[in-house]
Every structure is written in structure tokens, then in C-alpha cells.
Design an enzyme around this catalytic site. Structure first.
Site, short mmCIF file in Angstrom:
data_model
loop_
_atom_site.label_atom_id
_atom_site.label_comp_id
_atom_site.label_asym_id
_atom_site.label_seq_id
_atom_site.Cartn_x
_atom_site.Cartn_y
_atom_site.Cartn_z
N SER A 108 -6.14 -29.99 -18.89
CA SER A 108 -7.37 -30.27 -19.63
C SER A 108 -7.13 -31.47 -20.52
O SER A 108 -6.04 -31.66 -21.05
CB SER A 108 -7.73 -29.06 -20.49
OG SER A 108 -8.57 -29.45 -21.56
N HIS A 142 -14.58 -2.53 -6.47
CA HIS A 142 -15.45 -2.92 -7.59
C HIS A 142 -14.69 -3.73 -8.65
O HIS A 142 -15.09 -3.74 -9.81
CB HIS A 142 -16.10 -1.70 -8.27
CG HIS A 142 -16.64 -0.69 -7.31
ND1 HIS A 142 -17.95 -0.67 -6.89
CD2 HIS A 142 -16.03 0.34 -6.65
CE1 HIS A 142 -18.13 0.33 -6.03
NE2 HIS A 142 -16.99 0.95 -5.86
N LYS A 183 -3.74 -25.80 -21.22
CA LYS A 183 -4.43 -25.40 -19.98
C LYS A 183 -3.71 -25.80 -18.71
O LYS A 183 -3.14 -26.87 -18.60
CB LYS A 183 -5.83 -26.05 -19.96
CG LYS A 183 -6.75 -25.50 -21.02
CD LYS A 183 -7.33 -24.17 -20.61
CE LYS A 183 -8.63 -24.40 -19.87
NZ LYS A 183 -9.23 -23.14 -19.48
N GLU A 234 -10.97 -23.37 -7.20
CA GLU A 234 -12.39 -23.44 -7.57
C GLU A 234 -13.15 -24.35 -6.62
O GLU A 234 -14.28 -24.07 -6.23
CB GLU A 234 -12.53 -23.96 -9.00
CG GLU A 234 -11.93 -23.03 -10.06
CD GLU A 234 -11.79 -23.74 -11.39
OE1 GLU A 234 -12.79 -23.81 -12.11
OE2 GLU A 234 -10.70 -24.24 -11.69
#
Ligand code: ARG
Length: 459
Positions: free
Chosen positions: A278, A157, A284, A291
Site C-alpha cells: 500500500s 456457510h 499492508k 482479487e
């Protein structure tokens, strides 16, 4: 103008829109090498069986080689009016060698031709997928070997469950990808039969030799039923199914990398080579490759659903619907190969942050099960009672804002009198993982055994 291949019974040529919906050359040109190989095998067989002359077969062979080099050299003018790769190649062959080109299509139809070409193409993709998966396994295995005894939290979980080892987690994906390899290899075996010679749907009256063309193209044997040969695409569906399952595995690992590389986790550091920045936030470093793998997997699943849907209502034998098989499979194969390569790069380059893994492993009462097991083993409690006692101790630690090993022996015995100092020996994460020696378990010893077995297997 009338169609050069089948214009005989037509008074008018097709509407431009008809041509647009009908043509597949925009994508099936990718089958050119397979198409030419199939035609060469077919022509050689026609000569060997005396259906065409050796002289014509030789002209066809040489002409096809010229076409091949024209296409590969980028000197081939593909024509939409000629619909597909089969008619483009044949029409060009006719320009080059003249009359003998018209004999190539004896005892053959585009129906068995396309089924043959596409099988050959998908067969190559099965091999490519296996190659890509083996490379990924090697990268995972190197990670597993380096961190066979690094402790990290295991989750259920996405909540801390029990400590596991980094090596064990990496090996889980080695097992998953091994089954993917099995699926692609299986599919390849099943699809390796030749449709060539099935002709349009019924076979042919010419005394062809299907074993000969099957052998020339590396197939194990000719397909036994001509209707089946031209009208099924289960080989493509199997490839897409295997790809979809493999894609899901990649997506889950990608998801873990996204989570693990976040500032909140810091389990892994991805390399600069597989990260992006970024344009506004200077700090970043984003896991874009992970992704994109996670996202692109949708295309692979979509392709499988699309082709299943195309096929599900088709009566035997060939229907033009089946022309829709190729774009789906091409896109799924391209996506899968890119995702495999990107995942392999990320996994080889990434650094697991051992100290962070171990710190996280010790938090969240991760050794509560070890405590319960100790009560069963050393104090003779039934597991259900031990579970209850441990639950009370977790609640106490939570209230005090500490972890289980920080509770004093007085705290412990206040919950159950049978607890002794010995209990602290099972509350450390190293002891916890070391104790899980059951076959398939997470202990460093077992992980090292599995790493050795996989290294032997992968060579
Ligand atoms: N371009 C077609 C395909 O991809 C080739 C087969 C055409 N056969 C036919 N009977 N129209 O399926």
C-alpha cells in the site's frame, strides 16, 4: 475510391463511418497465421485438382510466405480500407506476385475462410487452456502432497463445519480443474472439422477436394453441410462456456485465497512475488492477484453472454453479426490464460500455515458431529437423539466459554448418562479426520491415495 475486392457493382466508395463500423482488421489481424495456413492449403488443393496451375500455386505459396514474414517482422501495413485480415493478406499478395494472387480465391469465400481461420485459432486456445490447467494441477498437487495430514476447518456457510485436511481441500480443486480440462478437450474434438470449401454458403461447382485441405490443416474431416459450416459458431460458444466454468473455479479459489491470507484467518501466506503493498499503510501486503482473478472472471462470463446474444437471432447462413465473435473470444482467452498463470504462480508460491490451520480446526465445536456419531455407535442412540444431546453439550460449552473436549465427564453425563471417558478419543481433530476413511473422504490415508493416483495420471 471503390473497393478493389468487390467494387465492380459500386459507383461510390464507403463513407468513413461505414468503414469504421465494418472493419475488423483492428482485431482480426490476430488470425494472420491461420489465414495464411488456410490459404496455403487451399492453393495447394486447387493445384492438385487442376483448378489452378502448379506455377500459380507455387507463386502463391512463396508470396504467402513473404507476407507471413512481413507480418511477423512488423513490416506489414494493415489497411482499414481493406476491412479484414483476409483482404489485407490477399491485397498484399497481389502486390508481391501480381496476377496469380487473383486465382487464390477460386472456389472459396470469406465466409468459409473466416470460419476456418477462427476454428484453427480457437483450437489452439483449447490446447493452451489444457496446458495452463495441467500446470495449475501440478501446483495444487504439490500443496496437497505436502499437507496431506494437516488439519484445517472445513466450512459450510463459511461457518466451521467439520475438520478436513489441507490436502483434501487442494485436491478438490484438482478434481474441478480436471473437469475443466475434459470440457476443453471435448470441445476441441467436436470443433475439429473443416469448414473450408463450403464457399459462401452452398458449396462450389469447382471439383475441389475438401478432404485434402481438411487434412493439411489438421482437421479430422470436412464439415458435412456447407450452410452449417459457414453459419455456426458453436465451437466458439463451447470454448467460451468451458472458459466460463473454468473461470468460476478460478474465482472461487481466488476468493478463498483472499479470505485465507487475511490477518483474521492467516491460513496462508502469499509470496512477495504475488502480492502488492500500500502507498499509505506500511504494514499492508495485499492479495491483488487473487482479487484481480476474481474480478477479471467477469470479462469471461461477459464474453460468453455477448456471443450467445449475437448468435441467438441469426437466420442461416452467414450474417455480418458474426464478425463480433472474435473480440469476445480473444478477450476471454487472454483473460483466462493470464488468470491461470497468475493462479498457478500464487498456488506454487504460497505457504500454508500449519499451526494456524490446526488451531482453527479445533475451534468452533468442529468435532460435534464426531460426538454425535459416537453416541450412535457406542451408546446406541438414534442419530436424531444423538444430535439433540450433542446440541445441548455445545450449548453448555458455549456458556462456559470452552470447547467440547474441555467439558468434564461430569458435565457430559449430566446431559446423557451413557457417555463415558471413551468419548474424548473422538473429540480431537486428528482423530476426526483420520476416521473419515470413506471413499472420497478427508482422511490423510485417502488423501495420500488420491495424491498418488493424480501423480501417476499427470506423469
Ligand atoms: N471479417 C468478416 C468476419 O469476421 C469476414 C467474413 C466476411 N464475409 C462477408 N460475407 N462479408 O466475419
Amino acid at each position: 475510391t471503390q473497393n478493389a475486392m468487390w467494387g465492380g457493382r459500386f459507383a461510390a466508395g464507403p463513407d468513413a463511418i461505414m468503414e469504421a463500423i465494418n472493419a475488423s482488421i483492428g482485431f482480426d489481424r490476430r488470425l494472420y497465421a491461420q489465414d495464411i495456413a488456410g490459404s496455403r492449403a487451399h492453393a495447394a488443393m486447387l493445384a492438385a485438382t487442376g483448378i489452378i496451375s502448379d506455377k500459380d500455386a507455387e507463386a502463391i505459396r512463396e508470396g504467402l510466405l513473404t507476407v507471413l514474414s512481413e507480418i511477423e517482422g512488423g513490416n506489414f501495413a494493415f489497411s482499414t480500407a481493406l476491412e479484414d485480415i483476409h483482404m489485407n493478406v490477399e491485397a498484399r499478395l497481389k502486390e508481391i506476385i501480381g496476377e496469380p494472387a487473383g486465382r487464390l480465391h477460386t472456389a472459396r469465400s470469406r465466409n468459409d475462410q473466416v470460419a476456418t481461420d477462427f476454428r484453427l485459432w480457437v483450437r489452439d486456445q483449447c490446447d493452451a487452456a489444457v496446458g495452463g490447467l495441467v500446470a495449475l494441477q501440478q501446483a495444487l498437487l504439490a500443496q496437497a502432497e505436502a499437507g496431506a495430514d494437516w488439519v484445517m476447518p472445513g466450512f459450510t456457510h463459511l461457518q466451521t463445519a467439520q475438520p478436513v485436511t489441507w490436502g483434501h481441500h487442494m485436491l478438490a480443486y484438482v478434481e474441478m480443474t480436471a473437469r475443466d480440462i475434459g470440457r476443453f478437450s471435448d470441445a476441441r474434438k467436436r470443433m475439429n472439422e473443416s469448414p473450408l470449401g463450403a464457399a459462401a454458403l452452398a458449396g462450389t461447382g469447382f471439383a475441389i477436394n475438401r478432404d485434402m485441405t481438411a487434412k493439411a490443416l489438421g482437421f479430422d474431416r470436412p464439415m458435412a453441410n456447407s450452410l452449417d459450416a459457414v453459419s455456426d459458431r458453436d465451437f466458439a460458444l463451447e470454448f467460451l462456456s468451458a472458459s466460463a466454468i473454468c473461470a468460476v473455479h478460478l474465482s472461487r479459489l481466488a476468493e478463498e485465497l483472499v479470505i485465507w491470507s487475511s490477518a483474521q484467518f492467516r491460513f496462508v501466506t502469499l509470496s512477495d512475488r504475488f502480492s502488492t503493498g500500500s502507498s499509505i499503510m506500511p504494514q499492508k501486503k495485499n492479495p491483488d492477484a487473487a482479487e484481480l482473478i476474481r474480478a477479471k472472471i467477469g470479462r469471461v462470463l461477459g464474453a460468453a453472454v455477448a456471443l450467445f446474444t449475437v448468435m441467438k437471432g441469426l437466420p442461416l447462413a452467414y450474417s455480418k453479426d458474426m464478425q463480433e465473435d472474435k473480440e469476445q473470444v480473444f478477450d476471454a482467452a487472454d483473460t483466462l490464460m493470464l488468470a491461470l498463470a497468475a493462479m498457478t504462480g500464487m498456488v506454487s508460491d504460497m505457504t500454508a500455515n500449519r499451526a494456524n490451520l490446526e488451531k482453527a480446526a479445533a475451534s468452533g465445536f468442529s468435532t460435534a458431529t464426531d460426538l454425535a456419531d459416537w453416541l450412535v455407535r457406542e451408546a446406541g442412540l438414534p442419530f436424531r437423539d444423538a444430535h439433540h444431546v450433542t446440541g445441548a453439550l455445545v450449548a453448555m460449552a458455549e456458556k462456559k466459554g470452552c470447547d467440547l473436549p474441555d467439558l468434564s465427564i461430569a458435565d457430559m453425563t449430566s446431559v446423557h448418562p451413557a457417555i463415558t471417558e471413551d468419548v474424548y478419543s473422538v473429540l480431537g481433530v486428528q482423530n476426526s479426520v483420520a476416521s473419515r476413511k470413506s471413499f472420497g473422504g478427508t482422511s490423510p490415508d485417502r488423501v495420500r491415495e488420491q495424491v498418488a493416483a493424480w501423480k501417476a495420471r499427470l506423469g
